[in-house]
Design an enzyme around this catalytic site. Sequence first.
Site, short mmCIF file in Angstrom:
data_model
loop_
_atom_site.label_atom_id
_atom_site.label_comp_id
_atom_site.label_asym_id
_atom_site.label_seq_id
_atom_site.Cartn_x
_atom_site.Cartn_y
_atom_site.Cartn_z
N THR A 31 -84.68 -110.89 42.43
CA THR A 31 -83.80 -111.29 43.53
C THR A 31 -82.53 -110.45 43.48
OG1 THR A 31 -84.68 -113.51 43.70
CG2 THR A 31 -82.40 -113.22 44.39
N HIS A 180 -95.58 -117.13 44.29
CA HIS A 180 -94.58 -117.50 43.27
C HIS A 180 -94.76 -118.98 42.92
CE1 HIS A 180 -91.07 -117.71 40.91
NE2 HIS A 180 -90.17 -117.21 41.72
N ASN A 183 -90.83 -120.61 37.69
CA ASN A 183 -89.37 -120.74 37.71
C ASN A 183 -88.81 -121.96 38.43
OD1 ASN A 183 -89.49 -118.46 36.23
ND2 ASN A 183 -88.83 -117.07 37.85
N TYR A 185 -89.58 -123.51 41.22
CA TYR A 185 -89.55 -123.62 42.68
C TYR A 185 -90.69 -124.54 43.16
CZ TYR A 185 -86.06 -120.05 42.09
OH TYR A 185 -84.92 -119.40 41.69
N ARG A 232 -97.93 -116.05 40.01
CA ARG A 232 -96.99 -115.99 38.90
C ARG A 232 -96.70 -117.39 38.38
NH1 ARG A 232 -90.78 -113.83 38.00
NH2 ARG A 232 -91.37 -112.36 36.38
N ASN A 240 -84.36 -123.76 36.47
CA ASN A 240 -84.15 -124.68 37.58
C ASN A 240 -84.54 -126.11 37.23
OD1 ASN A 240 -83.03 -122.85 39.54
ND2 ASN A 240 -85.05 -121.88 39.60
C1 8OZ Z 1 -82.52 -115.17 40.11
C2 8OZ Z 1 -81.67 -115.54 41.15
C3 8OZ Z 1 -82.21 -116.11 42.28
C4 8OZ Z 1 -83.57 -116.32 42.38
C5 8OZ Z 1 -86.68 -116.57 40.29
C6 8OZ Z 1 -86.50 -115.93 42.60
O1 8OZ Z 1 -86.12 -116.97 39.28
C7 8OZ Z 1 -85.87 -116.14 41.46
C8 8OZ Z 1 -84.41 -115.94 41.34
C9 8OZ Z 1 -83.87 -115.37 40.21
O2 8OZ Z 1 -87.90 -116.52 40.38
#
Ligand code: 8OZ
Length: 367
Positions: A31, A180, A183, A185, A232, A240
């Site tokens: 990012t 994705h 992380n 999300y 991924r 997060n």
């Molecule tokens: C860092 C800052 C913002 C988003 C991820 C898409 O961690 C990100 C991300 C990383 O997968």
Amino acid sequence: MNSSDDASDLFQPYQLGSLTLANRIVMAPLTRSRAGVGDVPTPLMATYYTQRASAGLIITEASQISPQGKGYIQTPGIYSPAQIGGWKQVTEAVHAQGGKIVIQLWHVGRISHPELQEGGARPVAPSAVLPVGQVFTGRGMVDMVTPRALELNEIPGIIADYRQAAINAREAGFDGVEIHAANGYLLDQFLRDKTNRRTDRYGGSIDNRARLLLEVTDAVLEAWEKDRVGVRLSPLSPSNDIDDSDPQPLFTQVVRELSQRGIGFLHVVEGVTGGPRDTGHPFQLATLRPLFAGTYLANNGYTRDLALAARATDSADLIAFGKLFIANPDLVERLRRNAPLNEPDQTTFYGGDEHGYTDYPCLDSSG
Ligand code: 8OZ
């Protein structure tokens, strides 16, 4: 450089299904928050990716599949005609340099804020569980809010957004897509029991929590040949505010199911994303690769020596580098020659202009 390094197949072509990669070095998704108005990829982004086209494969920065999937300012989308047009300029420029590029499809779920959502809407998630943390909006860092749990009847629309984004990626000239699911999300939020408290068919058992990722994968496979699709995962990362009470059977099942679908590659963040590889968690990462029939792409904290060792022991097929690619557009050549590496400047990682983005020197230009 000693001759055994030179002989490493890290620097040799690799056949990823029908896609011939020039080497086994992958640019990790990063990012950088430099998209233009309407979250449209810019000519500067085309320059940035083209500078890095000697990677065997580029995985783009995470790109939201819908306005709802956005959680940071100036991240690119892959849902509007203008965004598709912007990406087309990126893919054409990368291809003109002989590079290969896939786009990472992203929905942030609860890692957002009403100020980043259309109509000030509350971010969505599997369940109304407040993430601990802050998010950067136009007015600085603000606390996250408790998300709204998705209604069962909204889930087909999210899957449709992934399918359409995958179709858009084709139109934009990409060589494939990466889903994705890492992380913390949306897809990771469904996988893990810290964030998924649902009692319907998308929550509870491992099969239920894996359902959304697998349905999204199936939808993306309607738009792409299976060898052009990757997923991924980050089984060990607390990114997060994500966690699971028993990740080993969860990710075992997920990887098995993905393998059965015949997707091209599995991309594993082997540790804390952007942090240490060793987490102290008893999770056995090495069990994942044998469960997956396709290409295993390893990421997180790899150095030249670790990458050479991974190939020497065949613990991974491909190795993704993140921060090193930010600072070294010619990373492949530098690794090949065992040349010194530029240091990444953290203050220019997110947002800004060409400074710290397209102005890192190559070996030749740095003398
Ligand atoms: C860092 C800052 C913002 C988003 C991820 C898409 O961690 C990100 C991300 C990383 O997968």
